[in-house]
Scaffold this motif. Sequence first.
Motif, mmCIF file in Angstrom:
data_model
loop_
_atom_site.group_PDB
_atom_site.id
_atom_site.type_symbol
_atom_site.label_atom_id
_atom_site.label_comp_id
_atom_site.label_asym_id
_atom_site.label_seq_id
_atom_site.Cartn_x
_atom_site.Cartn_y
_atom_site.Cartn_z
ATOM 1 N N VAL A 70 51.400 0.660 -42.036
ATOM 2 C CA VAL A 70 50.554 0.622 -40.835
ATOM 3 C C VAL A 70 49.465 1.698 -40.942
ATOM 4 N N SER A 71 49.845 2.874 -41.393
ATOM 5 C CA SER A 71 48.861 3.954 -41.545
ATOM 6 C C SER A 71 47.779 3.575 -42.535
ATOM 7 N N SER A 72 48.218 3.018 -43.651
ATOM 8 C CA SER A 72 47.238 2.686 -44.679
ATOM 9 C C SER A 72 46.330 1.548 -44.206
ATOM 10 N N THR A 76 42.079 1.439 -43.588
ATOM 11 C CA THR A 76 41.178 0.357 -44.000
ATOM 12 C C THR A 76 40.439 -0.203 -42.788
ATOM 13 N N LEU A 77 41.207 -0.455 -41.705
ATOM 14 C CA LEU A 77 40.607 -0.991 -40.490
ATOM 15 C C LEU A 77 39.491 -0.072 -39.991
ATOM 16 N N GLY A 78 39.728 1.232 -40.077
ATOM 17 C CA GLY A 78 38.725 2.208 -39.657
ATOM 18 C C GLY A 78 37.431 2.021 -40.432
ATOM 19 N N LYS A 83 31.771 -0.399 -40.816
ATOM 20 C CA LYS A 83 30.801 -1.330 -41.409
ATOM 21 C C LYS A 83 30.321 -2.360 -40.395
ATOM 22 N N LEU A 84 31.285 -2.884 -39.609
ATOM 23 C CA LEU A 84 30.915 -3.879 -38.595
ATOM 24 C C LEU A 84 29.992 -3.261 -37.552
ATOM 25 N N VAL A 130 40.636 3.042 -32.804
ATOM 26 C CA VAL A 130 41.073 3.341 -34.169
ATOM 27 C C VAL A 130 41.398 4.827 -34.316
ATOM 28 N N SER A 131 40.534 5.672 -33.789
ATOM 29 C CA SER A 131 40.795 7.096 -34.042
ATOM 30 C C SER A 131 41.971 7.598 -33.202
ATOM 31 N N GLU A 132 42.122 7.052 -31.986
ATOM 32 C CA GLU A 132 43.257 7.457 -31.160
ATOM 33 C C GLU A 132 44.572 6.992 -31.780
#
Length: 318
Positions: A70-72, A76-78, A83-84, A130-132
């Motif tokens: 999940v962390s990894s 990636t999601l971040g 980019k989006l 994402v950051s939270e």
Amino acid sequence: MDEGEKMADSKEEKIKGLEAELKKARKTLADFSLNLKQAHAAIIQQEKLAAIGQLAAGIAHELNNPLGFVSSNFMTLGKYVEKLTACFNLVVEYSKQDEEMEENSKAGHLFRYVEENDLAFIIEDMGDIVSESRQGLERMASIVDNMRRFSHIDFAGKIAPYDLNEGIANTLVMARNETKYVTEVETAFAPVPQIQCRGDEINQVLLNILVNAAQAIAGRKKKGKGLITIKTHADDENVYCEITDDGPGIPKAVQDRIFDPFFTTKEPGKGTGLGLNISRDIIVNKHKGELSVSSKKGKGTTFLIKLPLLFQEEADQE
Ligand SMILES: Nc1ncnc2c1ncn2[C@@H]1O[C@H](COP(=O)(O)OP(=O)(O)O)[C@@H](O)[C@H]1O
Ligand SMILES: [Mg+2]
């Protein structure tokens, strides 16, 4: 008194003697049976305490894998979100540049979609989410790491190097749910050398004394939070840990009994009265250290743990 009477008398005496012996034997047997019962219960409790450590180790192990992916994935999601977001900003900028912006132009269409769905907000919020979440994951990872350290699972009950300050810090995290609503906790750690011991057992002792302190504070009449102070220091031969609470204290008469098996002043279900008995066994018998208490009624209580640095040498001789 004739011969017959004399004989009857001595018979009676014999019987009395035998009865007394029987009574003594019965008492010994009863004591023995009580000891056995106490020893049995102590073993059960010890296993329960050890089970906390094992449970922590098991949960830490189970959580480690999902937490890892999940962390990894979140990392990636971040990056995707970044980019989006950049792409979104371009889209908005280009649409604005399209001067015609006619009802039916592609740019006009895009622009309206962005407006109607409040995509600007979504893009901004996505970054926050994402950051939270990443912070939450980091916290979970540190709890898992802590459970692993507390249980000393890497050493599987073996005598191994142990850092007292680290052990206390790990145990404090484990006990947080017991302490956080009722008391502040202050620590004053002096640099201490590593000792050789069974770290899981020492952590059990720390946990028990900490929970006792928190429960004592919770049970007092005073309003407001209490204070637990934990200090460490070392000399050439020993490391020391002093745990002080500002709870109700322990009356003198009670102080003499707190290390006895089954001695508890807590209601059934809350206390077994075995915690300090087992703690003393771990510190004194298993680690050749000392566990002592000093307390003033109404002022508070201090437990002092003393552990020898050179335990390993003794253990090796065993
Ligand atoms: N910090 C403390 N303040 C006041 N009383 C304490 C403290 N620690 C231990 N005690 C007393 O010692 C008793 C025995 O403690 P313990 O052996 O851990 O058993 P338990 O916590 O199950 O009662 C407690 O019931 C309580 O009366
Ligand atoms: Mg206890």
